[in-house]
Write a protein that holds these residues in place. Sequence first.
Motif, PDB file in Angstrom:
ATOM      1  N   THR A   1      19.768  84.862  16.127  1.00  0.00           N
ATOM      2  CA  THR A   1      20.669  84.793  14.979  1.00  0.00           C
ATOM      3  C   THR A   1      20.157  83.760  13.970  1.00  0.00           C
ATOM      4  O   THR A   1      19.203  83.050  14.226  1.00  0.00           O
ATOM      5  N   GLU A   2      20.836  83.689  12.861  1.00  0.00           N
ATOM      6  CA  GLU A   2      20.589  82.723  11.789  1.00  0.00           C
ATOM      7  C   GLU A   2      19.200  82.882  11.182  1.00  0.00           C
ATOM      8  O   GLU A   2      18.462  83.791  11.521  1.00  0.00           O
ATOM      9  N   LYS A   3      18.902  82.006  10.240  1.00  0.00           N
ATOM     10  CA  LYS A   3      17.686  82.233   9.460  1.00  0.00           C
ATOM     11  C   LYS A   3      16.415  81.875  10.237  1.00  0.00           C
ATOM     12  O   LYS A   3      16.463  81.104  11.189  1.00  0.00           O
ATOM     13  N   GLU A   4      15.318  82.471   9.813  1.00  0.00           N
ATOM     14  CA  GLU A   4      14.037  82.238  10.453  1.00  0.00           C
ATOM     15  C   GLU A   4      13.710  80.742  10.420  1.00  0.00           C
ATOM     16  O   GLU A   4      13.933  80.063   9.434  1.00  0.00           O
ATOM     17  N   GLY A   5      13.224  80.220  11.563  1.00  0.00           N
ATOM     18  CA  GLY A   5      12.885  78.810  11.627  1.00  0.00           C
ATOM     19  C   GLY A   5      13.965  77.979  12.289  1.00  0.00           C
ATOM     20  O   GLY A   5      13.724  76.848  12.691  1.00  0.00           O
ATOM     21  N   TYR A   6      15.189  78.528  12.397  1.00  0.00           N
ATOM     22  CA  TYR A   6      16.276  77.830  13.087  1.00  0.00           C
ATOM     23  C   TYR A   6      16.512  78.510  14.431  1.00  0.00           C
ATOM     24  O   TYR A   6      16.859  79.691  14.470  1.00  0.00           O
ATOM     25  N   PRO A   7      16.299  77.788  15.544  1.00  0.00           N
ATOM     26  CA  PRO A   7      16.360  78.422  16.864  1.00  0.00           C
ATOM     27  C   PRO A   7      17.792  78.643  17.328  1.00  0.00           C
ATOM     28  O   PRO A   7      18.496  77.695  17.656  1.00  0.00           O
ATOM     29  N   ALA A   8      18.240  79.877  17.349  1.00  0.00           N
ATOM     30  CA  ALA A   8      19.582  80.197  17.804  1.00  0.00           C
ATOM     31  C   ALA A   8      19.599  81.627  18.321  1.00  0.00           C
ATOM     32  O   ALA A   8      18.861  82.479  17.837  1.00  0.00           O
TER      33      ALA A   8
ATOM     34  N   LEU B   1       9.402  74.160  19.977  1.00  0.00           N
ATOM     35  CA  LEU B   1       8.782  75.478  19.845  1.00  0.00           C
ATOM     36  C   LEU B   1       7.643  75.633  20.845  1.00  0.00           C
ATOM     37  O   LEU B   1       6.712  74.848  20.869  1.00  0.00           O
ATOM     38  N   THR B   2       7.757  76.624  21.720  1.00  0.00           N
ATOM     39  CA  THR B   2       6.699  76.934  22.682  1.00  0.00           C
ATOM     40  C   THR B   2       6.437  78.430  22.585  1.00  0.00           C
ATOM     41  O   THR B   2       7.221  79.160  21.969  1.00  0.00           O
ATOM     42  N   PRO B   3       5.329  78.887  23.194  1.00  0.00           N
ATOM     43  CA  PRO B   3       5.068  80.340  23.153  1.00  0.00           C
ATOM     44  C   PRO B   3       6.239  81.138  23.675  1.00  0.00           C
ATOM     45  O   PRO B   3       6.539  82.234  23.185  1.00  0.00           O
ATOM     46  N   ARG B   4       6.938  80.577  24.674  1.00  0.00           N
ATOM     47  CA  ARG B   4       8.049  81.309  25.282  1.00  0.00           C
ATOM     48  C   ARG B   4       9.246  81.397  24.338  1.00  0.00           C
ATOM     49  O   ARG B   4       9.885  82.439  24.206  1.00  0.00           O
ATOM     50  N   THR B   5       9.582  80.288  23.685  1.00  0.00           N
ATOM     51  CA  THR B   5      10.799  80.265  22.871  1.00  0.00           C
ATOM     52  C   THR B   5      10.557  80.673  21.423  1.00  0.00           C
ATOM     53  O   THR B   5      11.475  80.664  20.613  1.00  0.00           O
ATOM     54  N   LYS B   6       9.330  81.020  21.131  1.00  0.00           N
ATOM     55  CA  LYS B   6       8.953  81.362  19.763  1.00  0.00           C
ATOM     56  C   LYS B   6       9.895  82.380  19.137  1.00  0.00           C
ATOM     57  O   LYS B   6      10.274  82.267  17.969  1.00  0.00           O
ATOM     58  N   THR B   7      10.287  83.368  19.945  1.00  0.00           N
ATOM     59  CA  THR B   7      11.136  84.436  19.414  1.00  0.00           C
ATOM     60  C   THR B   7      12.436  83.891  18.839  1.00  0.00           C
ATOM     61  O   THR B   7      12.932  84.384  17.829  1.00  0.00           O
ATOM     62  N   MET B   8      12.988  82.840  19.482  1.00  0.00           N
ATOM     63  CA  MET B   8      14.264  82.297  19.029  1.00  0.00           C
ATOM     64  C   MET B   8      14.158  81.658  17.644  1.00  0.00           C
ATOM     65  O   MET B   8      15.162  81.488  16.958  1.00  0.00           O
ATOM     66  N   PHE B   9      12.952  81.259  17.290  1.00  0.00           N
ATOM     67  CA  PHE B   9      12.743  80.667  15.973  1.00  0.00           C
ATOM     68  C   PHE B   9      12.504  81.737  14.912  1.00  0.00           C
ATOM     69  O   PHE B   9      12.388  81.442  13.741  1.00  0.00           O
TER      70      PHE B   9
ATOM     71  N   GLY C   1      20.566  75.912  18.005  1.00  0.00           N
ATOM     72  CA  GLY C   1      20.044  74.689  17.429  1.00  0.00           C
ATOM     73  C   GLY C   1      19.103  73.905  18.322  1.00  0.00           C
ATOM     74  O   GLY C   1      18.956  74.163  19.505  1.00  0.00           O
ATOM     75  N   PHE C   2      18.455  72.914  17.741  1.00  0.00           N
ATOM     76  CA  PHE C   2      17.501  72.061  18.450  1.00  0.00           C
ATOM     77  C   PHE C   2      18.225  71.139  19.422  1.00  0.00           C
ATOM     78  O   PHE C   2      17.688  70.738  20.435  1.00  0.00           O
ATOM     79  N   ARG C   3      19.479  70.785  19.097  1.00  0.00           N
ATOM     80  CA  ARG C   3      20.157  69.727  19.842  1.00  0.00           C
ATOM     81  C   ARG C   3      20.933  70.259  21.023  1.00  0.00           C
ATOM     82  O   ARG C   3      21.356  69.477  21.873  1.00  0.00           O
ATOM     83  N   ASP C   4      21.142  71.557  21.112  1.00  0.00           N
ATOM     84  CA  ASP C   4      21.872  72.146  22.226  1.00  0.00           C
ATOM     85  C   ASP C   4      21.007  72.089  23.486  1.00  0.00           C
ATOM     86  O   ASP C   4      20.063  72.858  23.636  1.00  0.00           O
ATOM     87  N   LEU C   5      21.351  71.182  24.405  1.00  0.00           N
ATOM     88  CA  LEU C   5      20.506  70.978  25.585  1.00  0.00           C
ATOM     89  C   LEU C   5      20.503  72.191  26.508  1.00  0.00           C
ATOM     90  O   LEU C   5      19.636  72.310  27.369  1.00  0.00           O
ATOM     91  N   ALA C   6      21.457  73.078  26.347  1.00  0.00           N
ATOM     92  CA  ALA C   6      21.489  74.270  27.187  1.00  0.00           C
ATOM     93  C   ALA C   6      20.498  75.319  26.684  1.00  0.00           C
ATOM     94  O   ALA C   6      20.158  76.253  27.388  1.00  0.00           O
ATOM     95  N   SER C   7      20.044  75.144  25.459  1.00  0.00           N
ATOM     96  CA  SER C   7      19.132  76.129  24.866  1.00  0.00           C
ATOM     97  C   SER C   7      17.682  75.786  25.181  1.00  0.00           C
ATOM     98  O   SER C   7      17.296  74.614  25.176  1.00  0.00           O
ATOM     99  N   HIS C   8      16.892  76.803  25.464  1.00  0.00           N
ATOM    100  CA  HIS C   8      15.466  76.590  25.705  1.00  0.00           C
ATOM    101  C   HIS C   8      14.815  75.919  24.512  1.00  0.00           C
ATOM    102  O   HIS C   8      13.838  75.198  24.648  1.00  0.00           O
ATOM    103  N   ALA C   9      15.350  76.154  23.346  1.00  0.00           N
ATOM    104  CA  ALA C   9      14.732  75.661  22.118  1.00  0.00           C
ATOM    105  C   ALA C   9      14.887  74.145  21.956  1.00  0.00           C
ATOM    106  O   ALA C   9      14.216  73.542  21.124  1.00  0.00           O
ATOM    107  N   SER C  10      15.735  73.517  22.777  1.00  0.00           N
ATOM    108  CA  SER C  10      15.912  72.067  22.647  1.00  0.00           C
ATOM    109  C   SER C  10      14.626  71.328  23.029  1.00  0.00           C
ATOM    110  O   SER C  10      14.428  70.181  22.670  1.00  0.00           O
ATOM    111  N   LYS C  11      13.749  72.012  23.760  1.00  0.00           N
ATOM    112  CA  LYS C  11      12.466  71.412  24.149  1.00  0.00           C
ATOM    113  C   LYS C  11      11.428  71.568  23.050  1.00  0.00           C
ATOM    114  O   LYS C  11      10.301  71.105  23.189  1.00  0.00           O
TER     115      LYS C  11
END
Length: 183
Positions: A87-94, A57-65, A45-55
Amino acid sequence: MRLSKKFYNRKTLTVARELPGKYLVRRIGRKTIVGMITETEAYCGFRDLASHASKGLTPRTKTMFGPAGHAYVYMIYGMYHCLNIVTEKEGYPAAVLIRSVAINDRQGTVVDGKKNKLLNGPGKVCREFKIDKKLNAVDMCRSGELWIEEHGGEIKPNQIKKGKRIGIDYAGKWKNKLWRFYI
DNA sequence: TATACGATCACCT
DNA sequence: GGTGATCGTATAC
């Protein structure tokens, strides 16, 4: 049997809980490396501060989305790679981080003086499986180089333990979540 | 363009 | 227990 997109396209915690005991398969040319997954962590998720995706969508984290079942490979500390599965559906970073794998060589080949080798740590897993950025965003449901299989019956659900995630002290309250699963 | 730092590991004390 | 290795990425100028 290879895990399908259906397996990954569920709640991240569910996938992370069920992955220990499954087999990570890496094919390089004619050589195949197989190891049983023994430890995972969920990053969702977006709110998990441990996840790169909390920052965001960037070129680096794109895959997670992206779509579930893709491999998210990133470099850490300039020297190590870490393997995650989206995991989870496209567009949700997990994603689920593969922290640890046990190699049980089917031919009985001696590895490091032992028949079994525990790769405890994501950096070691990627070194042994020769995983690097080239495998980022590969579809593990279709790729001929990297995927996960289920053999069935080896691990009972009650053998899987859970605990706090590791190495994310900066993540505030998120660091105490019991999102790490291991055998 | 420059700088700081991290989902780690190995080796030191 | 503490720290150096070593570089891609994000963020700040």
